[in-house]
Design a protein around this motif. Structure first.
Motif, mmCIF file in Angstrom:
data_model
loop_
_atom_site.group_PDB
_atom_site.id
_atom_site.type_symbol
_atom_site.label_atom_id
_atom_site.label_comp_id
_atom_site.label_asym_id
_atom_site.label_seq_id
_atom_site.Cartn_x
_atom_site.Cartn_y
_atom_site.Cartn_z
ATOM 1 N N SER A 174 7.843 33.076 -14.369
ATOM 2 C CA SER A 174 8.325 31.654 -15.012
ATOM 3 C C SER A 174 9.067 31.082 -14.048
ATOM 4 O O SER A 174 9.174 29.818 -14.042
ATOM 5 N N ASP A 175 9.887 31.570 -13.035
ATOM 6 C CA ASP A 175 10.774 31.002 -12.267
ATOM 7 C C ASP A 175 10.168 30.909 -10.824
ATOM 8 O O ASP A 175 10.849 30.133 -10.079
ATOM 9 N N THR A 176 8.966 31.310 -10.795
ATOM 10 C CA THR A 176 8.189 31.122 -9.385
ATOM 11 C C THR A 176 8.281 29.673 -9.035
ATOM 12 O O THR A 176 7.717 28.710 -9.876
ATOM 13 N N GLY A 177 8.284 29.209 -7.904
ATOM 14 C CA GLY A 177 8.274 27.850 -7.599
ATOM 15 C C GLY A 177 9.204 27.340 -7.512
ATOM 16 O O GLY A 177 9.793 26.462 -6.480
ATOM 17 N N ALA A 178 10.394 27.433 -8.411
ATOM 18 C CA ALA A 178 11.718 26.604 -8.237
ATOM 19 C C ALA A 178 12.454 27.202 -7.051
ATOM 20 O O ALA A 178 13.414 26.631 -6.689
ATOM 21 N N GLY A 179 12.351 28.585 -6.558
ATOM 22 C CA GLY A 179 13.041 29.050 -5.628
ATOM 23 C C GLY A 179 12.466 28.732 -4.290
ATOM 24 O O GLY A 179 12.792 29.304 -3.288
ATOM 25 N N TYR A 180 11.588 27.822 -4.027
ATOM 26 C CA TYR A 180 10.915 27.734 -2.918
ATOM 27 C C TYR A 180 11.669 26.887 -1.893
ATOM 28 O O TYR A 180 12.370 25.873 -2.519
ATOM 29 N N THR A 181 11.683 27.501 -0.653
ATOM 30 C CA THR A 181 12.433 26.652 0.393
ATOM 31 C C THR A 181 11.479 25.983 1.411
ATOM 32 O O THR A 181 10.561 26.804 2.013
ATOM 33 N N PRO A 182 11.330 24.784 1.416
ATOM 34 C CA PRO A 182 10.167 24.127 2.317
ATOM 35 C C PRO A 182 10.378 24.145 3.828
ATOM 36 O O PRO A 182 11.820 24.486 4.003
ATOM 37 N N LEU A 223 17.038 21.838 -10.848
ATOM 38 C CA LEU A 223 16.103 20.601 -11.507
ATOM 39 C C LEU A 223 14.516 21.355 -11.655
ATOM 40 O O LEU A 223 14.305 21.319 -12.764
ATOM 41 N N ALA A 224 13.824 21.961 -10.543
ATOM 42 C CA ALA A 224 12.672 22.232 -11.117
ATOM 43 C C ALA A 224 12.570 23.481 -12.006
ATOM 44 O O ALA A 224 11.608 23.891 -12.824
ATOM 45 N N ARG A 225 13.543 24.453 -11.823
ATOM 46 C CA ARG A 225 13.902 25.526 -12.724
ATOM 47 C C ARG A 225 14.105 25.109 -14.090
ATOM 48 O O ARG A 225 13.713 25.734 -15.131
ATOM 49 N N ILE A 274 8.157 19.865 -7.444
ATOM 50 C CA ILE A 274 9.376 19.111 -7.835
ATOM 51 C C ILE A 274 10.361 19.304 -6.761
ATOM 52 O O ILE A 274 11.053 18.334 -6.305
ATOM 53 N N VAL A 275 10.373 20.584 -6.246
ATOM 54 C CA VAL A 275 11.541 20.808 -5.222
ATOM 55 C C VAL A 275 11.220 19.865 -3.823
ATOM 56 O O VAL A 275 12.078 19.217 -3.413
ATOM 57 N N ILE A 276 9.867 19.855 -3.369
ATOM 58 C CA ILE A 276 9.551 19.099 -2.317
ATOM 59 C C ILE A 276 9.783 17.688 -2.466
ATOM 60 O O ILE A 276 10.509 17.156 -1.735
#
Length: 121
Positions: free
Chosen positions: A19-27, A47-49, A107-109
């Motif tokens: 469920s938290d995958t994607g929010a921890g992305y570092t672009p 914000l994404a999380r 969202i992170v991007i």
């Protein structure tokens, strides 16, 4: 029966972990990060999380998958509605979790771009 219940519980735990995958992305950035990048990255990841509607959509996809799988399993020759439901939960849940992770990553991007960082992807 216990093996099937264990399978469903394991699938639920796996989906919860995703469920938290994607929010921890570092672009990847085009150029050197600014002094504010780490702070902005942390804010954008938070914000994404915090977008919990994606988790609700994942649960909805799992429920729909369970219903469809149960119907298909019952229509099969061996009549295993429970087996079909378990397969449907897994398929629907994984698809929903993948979609949620992609949306959190976006969202992170976009958040970082909105704060002036040159994000490539």
């Amino acid at each position: 029966m216990k093996a099937r219940i264990f399978g469903v519980l394991s699938a639920g735990a796996l989906l919860a972990a995703c469920s938290d995958t994607g929010a921890g992305y570092t672009p990847v950035l085009d150029g050197a990060p600014t002094a504010a990048f780490q702070s902005d990255l942390s804010s954008c990841q938070t914000l994404a999380r915090d977008q919990r509607q994606f988790d609700q959509e994942t649960a909805g996809a799992a429920i729909l998958g369970a219903g469809a799988g149960a119907l298909l399993g019952a229509a099969d020759d061996d009549g295993s509605a429970l087996g079909g439901a378990i397969a449907g939960v897994l398929a629907g849940g994984v698809a929903g979790a993948t979609n949620a992770a992609d949306r959190r990553k976006a969202i992170v991007i976009e958040c970082l771009r909105g704060r002036g960082h040159h994000v490539v992807g």
